[in-house]
Design a protein around this motif. Sequence first.
Motif, PDB file in Angstrom:
ATOM      1  N   ASN A 309       0.830  -1.206   0.000  1.00 24.51           N
ATOM      2  CA  ASN A 309       0.000   0.000   0.000  1.00 24.51           C
ATOM      3  C   ASN A 309       0.863   1.253   0.000  1.00 24.51           C
ATOM      4  O   ASN A 309       0.555   2.237  -0.694  1.00 24.51           O
ATOM      5  CB  ASN A 309      -0.928  -0.014   1.223  1.00 24.51           C
ATOM      6  CG  ASN A 309      -1.845   1.196   1.264  1.00 24.51           C
ATOM      7  OD1 ASN A 309      -1.461   2.261   1.718  1.00 24.51           O
ATOM      8  ND2 ASN A 309      -3.061   1.031   0.804  1.00 24.51           N
ATOM      9  N   THR A 313       1.526   4.286  -3.182  1.00 29.65           N
ATOM     10  CA  THR A 313       1.003   5.619  -2.859  1.00 29.65           C
ATOM     11  C   THR A 313       1.679   6.625  -3.790  1.00 29.65           C
ATOM     12  O   THR A 313       2.568   7.379  -3.397  1.00 29.65           O
ATOM     13  CB  THR A 313       1.225   5.957  -1.373  1.00 29.65           C
ATOM     14  OG1 THR A 313       0.598   4.956  -0.558  1.00 29.65           O
ATOM     15  CG2 THR A 313       0.632   7.311  -1.015  1.00 29.65           C
ATOM     16  N   HIS A 324      -5.922  18.579  -2.328  1.00 32.76           N
ATOM     17  CA  HIS A 324      -5.493  17.647  -1.273  1.00 32.76           C
ATOM     18  C   HIS A 324      -3.986  17.697  -1.047  1.00 32.76           C
ATOM     19  O   HIS A 324      -3.515  17.496   0.078  1.00 32.76           O
ATOM     20  CB  HIS A 324      -5.929  16.225  -1.655  1.00 32.76           C
ATOM     21  CG  HIS A 324      -5.814  15.226  -0.550  1.00 32.76           C
ATOM     22  ND1 HIS A 324      -6.424  15.381   0.678  1.00 32.76           N
ATOM     23  CD2 HIS A 324      -5.142  14.043  -0.487  1.00 32.76           C
ATOM     24  CE1 HIS A 324      -6.146  14.340   1.448  1.00 32.76           C
ATOM     25  NE2 HIS A 324      -5.360  13.515   0.762  1.00 32.76           N
ATOM     26  N   ILE A 328      -2.041   9.637  -3.092  1.00 30.57           N
ATOM     27  CA  ILE A 328      -2.879   8.615  -2.456  1.00 30.57           C
ATOM     28  C   ILE A 328      -2.516   7.259  -3.064  1.00 30.57           C
ATOM     29  O   ILE A 328      -1.952   7.184  -4.156  1.00 30.57           O
ATOM     30  CB  ILE A 328      -4.383   8.913  -2.644  1.00 30.57           C
ATOM     31  CG1 ILE A 328      -4.754   8.925  -4.135  1.00 30.57           C
ATOM     32  CG2 ILE A 328      -4.768  10.212  -1.954  1.00 30.57           C
ATOM     33  CD1 ILE A 328      -6.252   9.053  -4.394  1.00 30.57           C
ATOM     34  N   GLU A 331      -5.824   3.109  -6.281  1.00 33.86           N
ATOM     35  CA  GLU A 331      -7.031   2.318  -6.068  1.00 33.86           C
ATOM     36  C   GLU A 331      -8.010   2.656  -7.188  1.00 33.86           C
ATOM     37  O   GLU A 331      -8.058   3.803  -7.646  1.00 33.86           O
ATOM     38  CB  GLU A 331      -7.683   2.647  -4.718  1.00 33.86           C
ATOM     39  CG  GLU A 331      -6.853   2.288  -3.499  1.00 33.86           C
ATOM     40  CD  GLU A 331      -6.822   0.784  -3.228  1.00 33.86           C
ATOM     41  OE1 GLU A 331      -7.669   0.069  -3.814  1.00 33.86           O
ATOM     42  OE2 GLU A 331      -5.975   0.338  -2.448  1.00 33.86           O
ATOM     43  N   GLY A 334      -9.930   5.502  -6.101  1.00 32.42           N
ATOM     44  CA  GLY A 334      -9.203   6.460  -5.270  1.00 32.42           C
ATOM     45  C   GLY A 334      -9.586   6.394  -3.808  1.00 32.42           C
ATOM     46  O   GLY A 334      -9.550   7.418  -3.109  1.00 32.42           O
ATOM     47  N   ASN A 336      -9.376   6.220  -0.017  1.00 31.26           N
ATOM     48  CA  ASN A 336      -8.308   6.640   0.880  1.00 31.26           C
ATOM     49  C   ASN A 336      -8.764   6.547   2.329  1.00 31.26           C
ATOM     50  O   ASN A 336      -9.705   7.229   2.739  1.00 31.26           O
ATOM     51  CB  ASN A 336      -7.875   8.068   0.549  1.00 31.26           C
ATOM     52  CG  ASN A 336      -6.682   8.514   1.361  1.00 31.26           C
ATOM     53  OD1 ASN A 336      -6.831   9.211   2.348  1.00 31.26           O
ATOM     54  ND2 ASN A 336      -5.495   8.108   0.952  1.00 31.26           N
ATOM     55  N   ASP A 338      -7.032   7.345   5.109  1.00 30.30           N
ATOM     56  CA  ASP A 338      -6.652   8.508   5.926  1.00 30.30           C
ATOM     57  C   ASP A 338      -7.702   9.604   5.840  1.00 30.30           C
ATOM     58  O   ASP A 338      -8.084  10.202   6.853  1.00 30.30           O
ATOM     59  CB  ASP A 338      -5.300   9.054   5.479  1.00 30.30           C
ATOM     60  CG  ASP A 338      -4.147   8.129   5.827  1.00 30.30           C
ATOM     61  OD1 ASP A 338      -4.342   7.259   6.700  1.00 30.30           O
ATOM     62  OD2 ASP A 338      -3.055   8.266   5.232  1.00 30.30           O
TER      63      ASP A 338
END
Length: 386
Positions: A309, A313, A324, A328, A331, A334, A336, A338
């Motif tokens: 992961n 990132t 942002h 990230i 995925e 996207g 996320n 966090d």
Amino acid sequence: MNANQISMFDQSEVFKNLPGVLSFQRGIPISDGLFFNELDDGSESPVMVVRHGIRGTQNVAKGTKKQAKKGRSSSDSNSSESESLESDTVDRGVSNIQTTDTAKMDPQASALKVRFSMSPLDLDVLLFAVAAQKDEKDLTFVKRYRESVKRFIVAAKASSGLDDVANRIARNVLTGRWLWRNRTVAQSIEIKVSHENGELISMCNALSLSLKYFDDITETERKLGALIAENFRGNARDTFAVEARVDLGIKGAVEVFPSQNYVEKKPDGFARSLYCVGHPRRFRSDSMMELEATREMGQAALRDQKISNALRTIDTWYPAYNEHQRPIPVEPFGANLDAQAFFRDKKTSAFEYARRFNELDPNSPEGKFMIANLIRGGVLSSGEKE
């Protein structure tokens, strides 16, 4: 495989639907990251996860003040607020008795070392399965779709977009992003990347590199990135050994942070389970007269998924990046953890781009995102028809 080996279907076709089965295997097999003590005499020992009991305090808000007031008049509640809170702590108990896991370094340790291995794969082998939906009547659909993926991979392997993706992965290796919480508490971190035979490839001060940007890649990172890209292109098959030496600025039995385990339906009083490898130490005796305050559970480790992961990132191509201002994990939507948000919608998702492999330029932001999704692996199947 090269472009001449792919049948000449319509190379501009945009597919209305995705196959019923579409899956890719992970492009970077990764080992767990094992924790070691570096002792004062230069020797090493494993950092162990230890299970033990603690007596803490209650720190969970339960809305008790409101419950204590229920049924009282306003004048009563105003005059007895302190009594309500005092009564509640008596009912709940201030103490919080727990069983938990902790990973601490050896009292004679001068630094923490964490090691893992990784071996990038040829992009050609990543497409794992393609199959039509059950009611698919076009018998050529699967073949056309499979070849659209293969054409994209051929283009990706010849592109500078793949070099960018590989350089970003190299940065995340050398920044020690994969150390997670251990990185944030470190005073200094030295990262070494070597070939399996021990030949040094790259070494750097991890804290000197940015976690937010990829537009200032150093020569050290480019060297590792070029080797990773050659593996993705199928021109090499290397195993890279990665080691981080983490100086916490404190000597002795300092807490460090392996992965945590998810435990469904935890027993009452059980607080936290940490990931470790090996087997728990057996109790020394079955006798209830012998009290053991602690029990070694195994060697502390970061899970391969957690390291993976961190390495992926690299997505700064999502629409809200300017707001942002941080990468990230790659995925499909996207997702996320966090931010507890999805940073991609249907139009910018991997599912949408997967319908348009024939249109994607691997040097474009969308193309780089899809190269990274192929390396991530996973399932992009669609069970729906438009």
